[in-house]
Design an enzyme around this catalytic site. Structure first.
Site, PDB file in Angstrom:
ATOM      1  N   THR A 146      -4.482   7.102 -21.505  1.00  0.00           N
ATOM      2  CA  THR A 146      -4.252   5.756 -20.990  1.00  0.00           C
ATOM      3  C   THR A 146      -2.826   5.408 -21.387  1.00  0.00           C
ATOM      4  O   THR A 146      -2.210   6.086 -22.213  1.00  0.00           O
ATOM      5  CB  THR A 146      -5.213   4.718 -21.606  1.00  0.00           C
ATOM      6  OG1 THR A 146      -5.106   4.776 -23.024  1.00  0.00           O
ATOM      7  CG2 THR A 146      -6.649   4.949 -21.177  1.00  0.00           C
ATOM      8  N   TYR A 161       0.859  -1.193   0.000  1.00  0.00           N
ATOM      9  CA  TYR A 161       0.000   0.000   0.000  1.00  0.00           C
ATOM     10  C   TYR A 161       0.884   1.228   0.000  1.00  0.00           C
ATOM     11  O   TYR A 161       1.835   1.321   0.781  1.00  0.00           O
ATOM     12  CB  TYR A 161      -0.888   0.025   1.257  1.00  0.00           C
ATOM     13  CG  TYR A 161      -2.326  -0.291   0.910  1.00  0.00           C
ATOM     14  CD1 TYR A 161      -3.026   0.524   0.026  1.00  0.00           C
ATOM     15  CD2 TYR A 161      -2.976  -1.406   1.431  1.00  0.00           C
ATOM     16  CE1 TYR A 161      -4.329   0.239  -0.332  1.00  0.00           C
ATOM     17  CE2 TYR A 161      -4.279  -1.701   1.082  1.00  0.00           C
ATOM     18  CZ  TYR A 161      -4.950  -0.876   0.201  1.00  0.00           C
ATOM     19  OH  TYR A 161      -6.231  -1.148  -0.165  1.00  0.00           O
ATOM     20  N   ARG A 188      -2.071  -1.564 -18.613  1.00  0.00           N
ATOM     21  CA  ARG A 188      -3.416  -0.996 -18.589  1.00  0.00           C
ATOM     22  C   ARG A 188      -3.506   0.038 -17.463  1.00  0.00           C
ATOM     23  O   ARG A 188      -3.316  -0.307 -16.295  1.00  0.00           O
ATOM     24  CB  ARG A 188      -4.381  -2.155 -18.325  1.00  0.00           C
ATOM     25  CG  ARG A 188      -5.829  -1.895 -18.561  1.00  0.00           C
ATOM     26  CD  ARG A 188      -6.524  -3.210 -18.781  1.00  0.00           C
ATOM     27  NE  ARG A 188      -6.182  -3.706 -20.103  1.00  0.00           N
ATOM     28  CZ  ARG A 188      -6.797  -3.348 -21.232  1.00  0.00           C
ATOM     29  NH1 ARG A 188      -7.799  -2.511 -21.189  1.00  0.00           N
ATOM     30  NH2 ARG A 188      -6.417  -3.836 -22.384  1.00  0.00           N
ATOM     31  N   GLU A 193      -0.591   4.702  -0.373  1.00  0.00           N
ATOM     32  CA  GLU A 193      -1.460   5.886  -0.519  1.00  0.00           C
ATOM     33  C   GLU A 193      -0.657   7.150  -0.234  1.00  0.00           C
ATOM     34  O   GLU A 193       0.175   7.180   0.680  1.00  0.00           O
ATOM     35  CB  GLU A 193      -2.648   5.785   0.452  1.00  0.00           C
ATOM     36  CG  GLU A 193      -3.716   4.861  -0.084  1.00  0.00           C
ATOM     37  CD  GLU A 193      -4.899   4.688   0.854  1.00  0.00           C
ATOM     38  OE1 GLU A 193      -5.103   5.545   1.731  1.00  0.00           O
ATOM     39  OE2 GLU A 193      -5.599   3.674   0.711  1.00  0.00           O
ATOM     40  N   ASP A 252      -8.024  14.470 -24.150  1.00  0.00           N
ATOM     41  CA  ASP A 252      -7.902  13.054 -23.789  1.00  0.00           C
ATOM     42  C   ASP A 252      -7.226  12.366 -24.966  1.00  0.00           C
ATOM     43  O   ASP A 252      -7.825  12.158 -26.017  1.00  0.00           O
ATOM     44  CB  ASP A 252      -9.315  12.488 -23.550  1.00  0.00           C
ATOM     45  CG  ASP A 252      -9.298  11.002 -23.243  1.00  0.00           C
ATOM     46  OD1 ASP A 252      -8.260  10.353 -23.477  1.00  0.00           O
ATOM     47  OD2 ASP A 252     -10.341  10.478 -22.783  1.00  0.00           O
ATOM     48  N   LYS A 309      -2.692   1.855 -24.943  1.00  0.00           N
ATOM     49  CA  LYS A 309      -3.133   1.797 -26.342  1.00  0.00           C
ATOM     50  C   LYS A 309      -1.904   1.994 -27.234  1.00  0.00           C
ATOM     51  O   LYS A 309      -1.022   1.152 -27.212  1.00  0.00           O
ATOM     52  CB  LYS A 309      -4.251   2.812 -26.572  1.00  0.00           C
ATOM     53  CG  LYS A 309      -5.492   2.502 -25.697  1.00  0.00           C
ATOM     54  CD  LYS A 309      -6.648   3.414 -26.024  1.00  0.00           C
ATOM     55  CE  LYS A 309      -7.898   3.044 -25.241  1.00  0.00           C
ATOM     56  NZ  LYS A 309      -7.998   3.716 -23.948  1.00  0.00           N
TER      57      LYS A 309
HETATM   58  N1  DSN Z   1     -12.837   1.356 -24.556  1.00  0.00           N
HETATM   59  C1  DSN Z   1     -11.761   2.064 -25.182  1.00  0.00           C
HETATM   60  C2  DSN Z   1     -11.838   1.983 -26.667  1.00  0.00           C
HETATM   61  O1  DSN Z   1     -11.964   0.875 -27.144  1.00  0.00           O
HETATM   62  O2  DSN Z   1     -11.750   2.983 -27.359  1.00  0.00           O
HETATM   63  C3  DSN Z   1     -11.660   3.446 -24.725  1.00  0.00           C
HETATM   64  O3  DSN Z   1     -11.675   3.478 -23.349  1.00  0.00           O
END
Ligand code: DSN
Length: 423
Positions: free
Chosen positions: A223, A51, A232, A53, A197, A226
């Site tokens: 994120t 942990y 993730r 925090e 974003d 990707k």
């Molecule tokens: N779910 C993702 C996508 O496939 O674009 C985005 O969070």
């Protein structure tokens, strides 16, 4: 995996089946990628046991000295990768990163302007079915009905009427380059904040294959899994001035204990993204997407906006029909899935069907590019996609093209390991 297989053969067998599915098929989900073995190692390390925090130097638990070191590394690397003044690497996901920004800057019922989900936006940008759509007052902009691209003059006009507190730019199904500077300028004319974003395109922004919003708009969320090809998770970048507000909003505002094994893996991912080979990888993503889009267009398929500038293609299936009812996204996803090509159904501009059925298909190249495939393979895959879609549009029960393509897909996929030397 031998201790897992010995103790829990059920779970081990499921993981092995999934490994074979990934290996033997072609994964064309635009939001997915294949992480390196180094990222996998960090993610499955003993850093998960702790942990932590709080933030480096100010934790609510003892024994965090090495967690401070790894979180500082991740923050510093993310800042140098994008040229950001401040980074928060704790968000568990992109949605939580977005919500932390809203929580930092907005009050209940404040006005957000964002791209509509049916025209490329994201659930967490204020969709009615998300908490973000219930908690804030949402006004969606879409794409121009003719060009199917963002119309900045129309967005500015809407902003003058809506007077939003926050304008969100960034999308999950928009194949064209986004002008982040234009969004920031629009936000400034109406005294709003601007959030970009970049979850989908972060790798492209980090390597100069898409303009970067960092240092241009007020705050950037992403994120890490990707095009950035990491574990993730999510992250936020902002100015030094906003650092404390953003950090407090993530913890204790939105989250409890950070996932320290994921933060260690994020640090590895950011180091990987600084390598020349990653820049080359992102360039290949763009070349691959263009090559596939050209073939799909030559095959007579309708590509939303007429092409792609990034890692994804959006197909409009409404022209694929023989008996009046066009092939739906759901039917297309299932048919291609049977042929070993994994894609996802997606809403398109002027969508008439539900999000679970849809009239479109989203196709992305990050995974197959990670496996080492290039333009020639993309052209081949484009022809296979067209063959399957045309055959099932002609006869929804036909398995002919599916069977033929499946064989060829398996033969191609088996030549490209999930882990080529370079990753
Ligand atoms: N779910 C993702 C996508 O496939 O674009 C985005 O969070």
């Amino acid at each position: 995996m031998s201790s897992l297989a010995n103790f829990d053969p059920d779970v081990a067998a499921i993981i092995e089946k999934e490994r074979l599915r990934q290996l033997n098929g072609l994964e064309l989900i635009a939001s997915e990628n294949i992480v390196s073995k180094r990222v996998l190692e960090a993610m499955s390390s003993i850093m998960t046991n702790k942990y932590a925090e709080g933030y480096p130097g100010k934790r609510y638990y003892g024994g965090c000295e090495f967690h401070d070191m790894v979180e500082n590394l991740a923050r510093d690397r993310l800042c140098s990768l994008f040229g950001a003044e401040h980074a928060n690497v704790q968000p568990h996901s992109g949605s939580q990163a977005n919500q932390a920004v809203y929580f930092a800057y907005l009050n209940h019922k404040d006005r957000i302007m964002s791209q509509s989900l049916t025209q490329g936006g994201h659930l967490s940008h204020g969709s009615r079915v998300s908490i973000t759509g219930r908690w804030y007052s949402i006004f969606h902009y879409g794409v121009d009905p003719e060009t199917e691209m963002l119309d900045y003059a129309a967005i500015e006009e809407m902003a003058r009427i809506v007077r939003p507190n926050l304008i969100i730019c960034g999308a999950s199904a928009y194949p064209r380059e986004i002008d982040f500077k234009a969004f920031q300028e629009i936000a400034e004319t109406v005294d709003a904040r601007c959030m970009a974003d970049i979850a989908h395109i972060a790798g492209l922004c980090a390597t100069g294959h898409h303009n970067s919003p960092v240092g241009v708009v007020d705050v950037v969320t992403t994120t890490t899994h990707k095009t950035l090809r990491g574990p993730r998770g999510g992250a936020i970048m902002c100015s030094k001035e906003d650092a404390v507000t953003i950090d407090r909003s993530v913890f204790p505002g939105m989250q409890g204990g950070p996932l320290m094994h994921v933060i260690a893996a994020k640090a590895v991912c950011f180091k990987e993204a600084m390598q020349p080979s990653f820049t080359e990888y992102c360039g290949q993503i763009i070349r691959n997407t263009r090559a596939m889009a050209e073939v799909l267009a030559d095959e007579g398929l309708d590509i939303v906006s007429g092409g792609s500038d990034n890692h994804l293609i959006l197909l409009n299936l409404t022209g694929l029909s023989t008996d009046g009812a066009h092939l739906t996204g759901l039917e297309a996803e299932n048919a291609l899935g049977e042929a070993g090509i994994t894609v996802n159904k997606n809403t398109i501009p002027r969508e008439q069907l539900s999000p679970f059925v849809t009239s479109g298909l989203r196709i992305g190249t990050p995974v197959v590019t990670s496996r080492g495939m290039k333009e020639e393979e993309m052209r081949q895959i484009g022809h296979w996609i067209a063959r399957v879609l045309k055959d099932v549009a002609r006869d929804k029960n036909s398995k002919k093209a599916i069977r033929e393509v499946k064989e060829e897909v398996t033969a191609l996929a088996s030549k490209y390991p999930l882990y080529p030397e370079e990753i």
